[in-house]
Scaffold this motif. Structure first.
Motif, short mmCIF file in Angstrom:
data_model
loop_
_atom_site.label_atom_id
_atom_site.label_comp_id
_atom_site.label_asym_id
_atom_site.label_seq_id
_atom_site.Cartn_x
_atom_site.Cartn_y
_atom_site.Cartn_z
N HIS A 355 0.22 -46.62 98.64
CA HIS A 355 1.45 -46.80 99.43
C HIS A 355 1.89 -48.27 99.50
O HIS A 355 2.62 -48.65 100.42
CB HIS A 355 1.30 -46.27 100.86
CG HIS A 355 0.27 -45.21 101.03
ND1 HIS A 355 0.47 -43.93 100.56
CD2 HIS A 355 -0.97 -45.22 101.58
CE1 HIS A 355 -0.60 -43.20 100.83
NE2 HIS A 355 -1.49 -43.96 101.44
N ASP A 462 6.40 -44.09 105.69
CA ASP A 462 7.18 -42.85 105.60
C ASP A 462 6.40 -41.62 106.07
O ASP A 462 6.99 -40.56 106.29
CB ASP A 462 7.66 -42.65 104.16
CG ASP A 462 6.51 -42.58 103.17
OD1 ASP A 462 5.48 -43.25 103.39
OD2 ASP A 462 6.65 -41.86 102.16
N LYS A 463 5.08 -41.72 106.25
CA LYS A 463 4.27 -40.56 106.66
C LYS A 463 3.86 -40.63 108.13
O LYS A 463 3.13 -39.76 108.62
CB LYS A 463 3.02 -40.46 105.79
CG LYS A 463 3.31 -40.20 104.31
CD LYS A 463 2.03 -40.07 103.52
CE LYS A 463 2.32 -39.76 102.05
NZ LYS A 463 1.08 -39.61 101.26
N GLN A 506 10.71 -52.49 107.43
CA GLN A 506 9.90 -51.26 107.51
C GLN A 506 9.42 -51.01 108.94
O GLN A 506 9.44 -49.87 109.42
CB GLN A 506 8.70 -51.37 106.57
CG GLN A 506 9.06 -51.36 105.10
CD GLN A 506 7.82 -51.56 104.22
OE1 GLN A 506 7.01 -52.45 104.47
NE2 GLN A 506 7.69 -50.73 103.20
N SER A 510 10.47 -47.83 111.30
CA SER A 510 9.40 -46.94 111.77
C SER A 510 9.38 -46.85 113.29
O SER A 510 9.11 -45.78 113.86
CB SER A 510 8.04 -47.41 111.26
OG SER A 510 8.02 -47.39 109.85
N GLU A 513 12.06 -44.42 114.29
CA GLU A 513 11.69 -43.03 113.99
C GLU A 513 10.63 -42.53 114.97
O GLU A 513 10.71 -41.38 115.45
CB GLU A 513 11.16 -42.93 112.56
CG GLU A 513 12.24 -43.14 111.50
CD GLU A 513 11.67 -43.21 110.10
OE1 GLU A 513 10.42 -43.21 109.96
OE2 GLU A 513 12.46 -43.27 109.13
#
Length: 604
Positions: A355, A462-463, A506, A510, A513
């Motif tokens: 990643h 993203d996970k 990033q 995050s 989110e």
């Protein structure tokens, strides 16, 4: 006869020989006729150069005349580069109003051999020479070698004549600097070239080789042009051309840089391959090829290596619709690239599995770190184990050049070990809540607890939400822990936002989110205001509030059901300093200490 008379005769003899040398140089010119005298009847000049525009030197073709001063100097050795000659300040001030070509003839004492140097003394040139030195009796002025080709000198004299006329009216006036031009947003300029009939390429070649004065066009109707005092300047032309660069069926790049400088055209492809083409119609010179052999970033190096290998094999590249034949030399270099690219691609695959979005600087990999690269290629890349003695299952941060990886080292009793991705979901982290209760926690909470958000580069941003969802059914504290993780992310964002733009993007994405998930999923009503405040502090880190957003925050600030500590947070968001002091007084010492430890306190 006195010594003074002897000195005068010697000086006059040297000046006479200097003038004859200069006249000999001009003898075959079809453009220049010198009218010079060695008896120095004029105080600052020795005569004029008459310039003609046609093949016939008559009045009908007379372009103008240029004042000339010629000096002689006996030297032990010729000095041609950075040679300076002392000129009387009074003479320079006279030249300000009669632009002059100043010629110096060096005569070598031992051989009587002579070399000519000169300087075109235009008003703008003289103003720069006199700046801060006008009280001196004389000034040391840089001279240039006279061109070997007489036509080149004639061209310079024609341009000098035109520049003289343009600059003369500004001898006592202030001209523009380039900064003045930028402030006034002047877009149009003029300049003088030796020939009217020049195509675009020839003109750019001339400007890239010849120091040129520019003139700012400030009034088209009145034809007012102001000299730019930063000159004369060599002008380079650079253009980004959007055309595909391909070899065979493979398109490698979508543009290239085209630059004309030093009288040559430079076609630069992705800073890896530069083709230097002489701008000369009758030249048989082949294009020169330069290759940048420095490979810095991994992703870029792979593309560049593939392009160079393909260019070497095909012996040609296609730029748009034009096919350019070229021969890249250096078989050993290309063979070395073929070997390296296999390993670079394998390592890139490993980083993708881990990643890592940050590009690694391959030129920064040390010999010791090269061992780590080989271990990662074998374990994570190929899925094979390695033999290690006296090692235990443990977490490791492995540093390779500019990246750091958080990895598990797992193995068996036989000493067979493998590195695994820390974010492999088969791995669990258990926290001891109290002596009777243990819970599985999200792997991202480990980053918060150990301050690792900015220290490692293999975080799968993203996970993140899927990891929290996975443990939400096993850990009743997950929402509180996720909130603390969010605050840790914001702390890290504030810490690195200036020095690591990519990672900070990033992190803030995050954070949003994660907070959106908490707003939607956290069942505790009492946590809603916390998530709302976090929502707004995320926005504040990205942009100013809208009027509607400020109104909503003001409503919360006036809501009596909201606690003083949350009112402090709202005041920080709204920049209400006086209200902030009032609400801090209503908080306990413990609450104040906690507030000051939160990232929202950075808005104070």
């Amino acid at each position: 006869m006195s010594k003074a008379d002897d000195s005068y005769i010697d000086s006059k003899n040297i000046e006479g020989k200097a003038i004859r040398c200069f006249e000999d140089y001009l003898e075959d010119s079809t453009i220049i006729s010198p009218y010079l005298a060695s008896d120095e009847k004029e105080p600052c000049w020795d005569g004029h150069l008459y310039l003609y525009s046609g093949k016939t030197k008559d009045k009908d073709h007379l372009s103008g005349r240029i004042p000339v001063q010629v000096k002689g100097k006996v030297v032990n050795e010729f000095k041609l580069n950075k040679y300076k000659f002392q000129i009387d300040t009074n003479d320079l001030q006279a030249y300000l109003y009669e632009p002059t070509v100043y010629v110096v003839c060096q005569e070598k004492k031992s051989s009587k051999e002579k070399k000519l140097l000169y300087r075109c003394l235009l008003p703008e040139t003289i103003k720069n020479i006199l700046r801060g030195k006008d009280k001196q009796k004389s000034i040391s002025v840089l001279m240039h070698q006279i061109p070997k080709q007489l036509d080149d000198f004639a061209n310079k004299m024609m341009v000098f004549l035109g520049d003289s006329r343009k600059q003369l009216s500004f001898a006592d006036n202030k001209s523009f600097t380039m900064r003045d031009v930028e402030k006034r947003e002047i877009k149009e300029f003029s300049f003088l070239a030796p020939a009217k009939k020049m195509n675009e390429i020839e003109l750019m070649k001339y400007l890239s080789l010849s120091p040129t004065y520019l003139y700012a066009k400030v009034d088209k109707e009145l034809n007012i042009e102001i000299p730019i005092s930063d000159g004369p300047m060599i002008i380079a032309f650079k253009q980004n051309v959007k055309k595909e660069i391909s070899i065979g069926e493979t398109i490698f790049f979508n543009n290239y840089e085209n630059e004309i400088k030093d009288g040559k055209m430079y076609i630069s492809i992705s800073n890896i391959l530069t083709i230097i083409v002489p701008i000369n119609n009758d030249s048989d010179d082949k294009p020169e090829i330069k290759i940048d052999t420095q490979f810095l970033l991994l992703k870029d190096s792979i593309i560049k290596a593939e392009f160079l290998i393909a260019s070497y094999d095909a012996r040609e590249i296609k730029i748009g619709d034009f096919v350019l034949k070229l021969e890249i030399k250096g078989k050993k270099f290309i063979d070395n690239l073929r070997f390296n690219i296999i390993k670079w691609k394998a390592f890139q695959d490993v980083l993708v599995k881990l990643h890592v979005t940050k590009d690694i600087e391959i030129n920064g990999i040390t010999k010791e770190q090269e061992v780590s690269v080989n271990v990662l290629l074998k374990t994570i890349g190929e899925g094979n184990s390695i033999k290690l003695d006296n090692r235990e299952i443990a977490l490791n941060i492995i540093e390779i050049s500019n990246i750091r990886l958080l990895l598990w080292l797992v193995g068996d009793k036989g000493g067979n070990f493998m590195f695994l991705d820390f974010f492999n979901q088969s791995i669990k982290i258990i926290y001891q809540v109290n002596k009777d209760e243990r819970v599985e926690t999200c792997l991202y909470s480990y980053l918060s607890k150990n301050n690792l958000w900015d220290k490692i580069d293999n975080i799968p941003f993203d996970k993140m939400i899927s990891f929290y969802i996975d443990v939400s059914g096993k850990n009743k504290y997950v929402y509180n822990m996720a909130t603390l993780d969010l605050l840790s992310i914001l702390h890290t964002f504030d810490k690195i936002k200036e020095k690591d733009k990519n990672k900070s993007v990033q992190l803030i994405k995050s954070a949003k989110e994660l907070n959106d998930w908490l707003i939607e999923k956290d069942p505790l009503e009492t946590n809603k205001i916390t998530h709302t405040i976090n929502h707004y502090q995320i926005i504040k880190r990205q942009r100013d509030f809208s009027n509607k957003e400020r109104s909503k925050l003001s409503i919360y600030l006036n809501d009596d059901s909201i606690s003083p500590r949350n009112k402090v947070a709202l005041c920080l968001l709204l920049d209400k300093k006086e209200d902030l002091k009032d609400w801090l007084r209503k908080c306990t010492r413990k609450e104040i200490k906690e507030i000051k430890s939160y990232p929202i306190w950075n808005f104070r």
